[in-house]
Design a protein around this motif. Sequence first.
Motif, PDB file in Angstrom:
ATOM      1  N   TYR A   1      -9.748   7.168   1.289  1.00  0.00           N
ATOM      2  CA  TYR A   1      -8.526   6.787   0.573  1.00  0.00           C
ATOM      3  C   TYR A   1      -7.461   7.876   0.661  1.00  0.00           C
ATOM      4  O   TYR A   1      -6.290   7.601   0.902  1.00  0.00           O
ATOM      5  CB  TYR A   1      -8.820   6.477  -0.896  1.00  0.00           C
ATOM      6  N   ILE A   2      -7.882   9.111   0.452  1.00  0.00           N
ATOM      7  CA  ILE A   2      -6.943  10.229   0.491  1.00  0.00           C
ATOM      8  C   ILE A   2      -6.302  10.337   1.873  1.00  0.00           C
ATOM      9  O   ILE A   2      -5.081  10.462   2.004  1.00  0.00           O
ATOM     10  CB  ILE A   2      -7.638  11.545   0.088  1.00  0.00           C
ATOM     11  N   GLN A   3      -7.127  10.259   2.899  1.00  0.00           N
ATOM     12  CA  GLN A   3      -6.587  10.379   4.252  1.00  0.00           C
ATOM     13  C   GLN A   3      -5.700   9.190   4.613  1.00  0.00           C
ATOM     14  O   GLN A   3      -4.690   9.357   5.299  1.00  0.00           O
ATOM     15  CB  GLN A   3      -7.726  10.557   5.260  1.00  0.00           C
ATOM     16  N   SER A   4      -6.036   8.013   4.119  1.00  0.00           N
ATOM     17  CA  SER A   4      -5.176   6.849   4.352  1.00  0.00           C
ATOM     18  C   SER A   4      -3.821   7.043   3.675  1.00  0.00           C
ATOM     19  O   SER A   4      -2.777   6.713   4.247  1.00  0.00           O
ATOM     20  CB  SER A   4      -5.842   5.573   3.825  1.00  0.00           C
ATOM     21  N   GLY A   5      -3.837   7.573   2.463  1.00  0.00           N
ATOM     22  CA  GLY A   5      -2.589   7.844   1.761  1.00  0.00           C
ATOM     23  C   GLY A   5      -1.761   8.901   2.461  1.00  0.00           C
ATOM     24  O   GLY A   5      -0.550   8.739   2.636  1.00  0.00           O
TER      25      GLY A   5
ATOM     26  N   ALA B   1      -1.817   9.591   5.575  1.00  0.00           N
ATOM     27  CA  ALA B   1      -1.328   9.006   6.832  1.00  0.00           C
ATOM     28  C   ALA B   1      -0.053   8.194   6.603  1.00  0.00           C
ATOM     29  O   ALA B   1       0.791   8.100   7.497  1.00  0.00           O
ATOM     30  CB  ALA B   1      -2.411   8.147   7.467  1.00  0.00           C
ATOM     31  N   LEU B   2       0.088   7.614   5.417  1.00  0.00           N
ATOM     32  CA  LEU B   2       1.290   6.840   5.112  1.00  0.00           C
ATOM     33  C   LEU B   2       2.545   7.707   5.057  1.00  0.00           C
ATOM     34  O   LEU B   2       3.651   7.197   5.212  1.00  0.00           O
ATOM     35  CB  LEU B   2       1.138   6.104   3.779  1.00  0.00           C
ATOM     36  N   MET B   3       2.372   8.996   4.841  1.00  0.00           N
ATOM     37  CA  MET B   3       3.531   9.885   4.727  1.00  0.00           C
ATOM     38  C   MET B   3       4.396   9.841   5.974  1.00  0.00           C
ATOM     39  O   MET B   3       5.610   9.891   5.882  1.00  0.00           O
ATOM     40  CB  MET B   3       3.094  11.324   4.459  1.00  0.00           C
ATOM     41  N   SER B   4       3.783   9.714   7.123  1.00  0.00           N
ATOM     42  CA  SER B   4       4.549   9.754   8.362  1.00  0.00           C
ATOM     43  C   SER B   4       5.320   8.466   8.615  1.00  0.00           C
ATOM     44  O   SER B   4       6.264   8.442   9.384  1.00  0.00           O
ATOM     45  CB  SER B   4       3.632  10.056   9.548  1.00  0.00           C
ATOM     46  N   ILE B   5       4.915   7.374   7.953  1.00  0.00           N
ATOM     47  CA  ILE B   5       5.594   6.097   8.169  1.00  0.00           C
ATOM     48  C   ILE B   5       6.331   5.620   6.931  1.00  0.00           C
ATOM     49  O   ILE B   5       6.949   4.574   6.940  1.00  0.00           O
ATOM     50  CB  ILE B   5       4.599   5.005   8.620  1.00  0.00           C
ATOM     51  N   SER B   6       6.277   6.410   5.868  1.00  0.00           N
ATOM     52  CA  SER B   6       6.854   6.000   4.592  1.00  0.00           C
ATOM     53  C   SER B   6       8.366   6.107   4.603  1.00  0.00           C
ATOM     54  O   SER B   6       8.930   7.054   5.139  1.00  0.00           O
ATOM     55  CB  SER B   6       6.277   6.879   3.480  1.00  0.00           C
TER      56      SER B   6
ATOM     57  N   GLN C   1       0.848  -1.177   0.000  1.00  0.00           N
ATOM     58  CA  GLN C   1       0.000   0.000   0.000  1.00  0.00           C
ATOM     59  C   GLN C   1       0.889   1.234   0.000  1.00  0.00           C
ATOM     60  O   GLN C   1       1.700   1.422   0.897  1.00  0.00           O
ATOM     61  CB  GLN C   1      -0.934  -0.042   1.201  1.00  0.00           C
ATOM     62  N   THR C   2       0.731   2.033  -1.025  1.00  0.00           N
ATOM     63  CA  THR C   2       1.567   3.210  -1.204  1.00  0.00           C
ATOM     64  C   THR C   2       0.710   4.467  -1.251  1.00  0.00           C
ATOM     65  O   THR C   2      -0.496   4.415  -1.506  1.00  0.00           O
ATOM     66  CB  THR C   2       2.377   3.128  -2.517  1.00  0.00           C
TER      67      THR C   2
ATOM     68  N   MET D   1      -6.746   5.677  -5.938  1.00  0.00           N
ATOM     69  CA  MET D   1      -8.028   5.175  -5.460  1.00  0.00           C
ATOM     70  C   MET D   1      -8.955   6.342  -5.099  1.00  0.00           C
ATOM     71  O   MET D   1     -10.152   6.314  -5.404  1.00  0.00           O
ATOM     72  CB  MET D   1      -7.827   4.240  -4.263  1.00  0.00           C
ATOM     73  N   GLY D   2      -8.391   7.360  -4.460  1.00  0.00           N
ATOM     74  CA  GLY D   2      -9.185   8.535  -4.119  1.00  0.00           C
ATOM     75  C   GLY D   2      -9.716   9.245  -5.350  1.00  0.00           C
ATOM     76  O   GLY D   2     -10.889   9.626  -5.407  1.00  0.00           O
ATOM     77  N   ILE D   3      -8.867   9.401  -6.356  1.00  0.00           N
ATOM     78  CA  ILE D   3      -9.303  10.050  -7.593  1.00  0.00           C
ATOM     79  C   ILE D   3     -10.407   9.233  -8.269  1.00  0.00           C
ATOM     80  O   ILE D   3     -11.409   9.788  -8.733  1.00  0.00           O
ATOM     81  CB  ILE D   3      -8.116  10.272  -8.546  1.00  0.00           C
ATOM     82  N   CYS D   4     -10.230   7.929  -8.302  1.00  0.00           N
ATOM     83  CA  CYS D   4     -11.259   7.069  -8.909  1.00  0.00           C
ATOM     84  C   CYS D   4     -12.587   7.213  -8.177  1.00  0.00           C
ATOM     85  O   CYS D   4     -13.645   7.329  -8.811  1.00  0.00           O
ATOM     86  CB  CYS D   4     -10.820   5.602  -8.896  1.00  0.00           C
TER      87      CYS D   4
END
Length: 180
Positions: A111-115, A117-122, A87-88, A95-98
């Motif tokens: 989807y946008i918020q999940s993405g 949220a990944l920024m802090s752990i990426s 998951q990236t 997914m958010g755009i779709c």
Amino acid sequence: MKKRWIIILAAVAAAGVIGGCSNPQKSGVSALEKGDYEEALADFEEMTQSGDAAEGYRGLGMTYYEMEDYENALESFRQAAENGAKQTIQMYNLMGICAMQTEDYKSALDYIQSGLALMSISDGADKADEDLVQEMKYNEIICYEKQADWENAKEKVTEYLEAYPDDETVQKEAEFLETR
């Protein structure tokens, strides 16, 4: 968007090389780059049946996305996640755009918020570039507006303008939200 698209395609191709995928992935990515969507769909579909379902569904998602078939793209990305695709931030953005394109703003926001949220752990391998982050934060505002959640939209506009004060489009959004 074109620059990001090339990066995403390169990531899919690299995942195939690292994972030892065979010719369907290389052929699918090549066909997708050439705009031969039927061949790309066939190659990625073959991957879903022959052991690399996650990357096959991710490739299908990107192909459908490029074809502007957002319902099938979103379903393919969901299948990729269900089959173990990494998951990236980029996948969540697509997914958010779709979901936005199919007017499912609640799911798009998730989807946008999940993405984001990944920024802090990426780690460095899939860190989002600043343009992608800005796009996602803008779309977050739009999702709140489309759901008539004016308070959250105002809060996100304020946060957005602190980070991107020169964005005239969002300055106009802020003016609009003041009337709500």
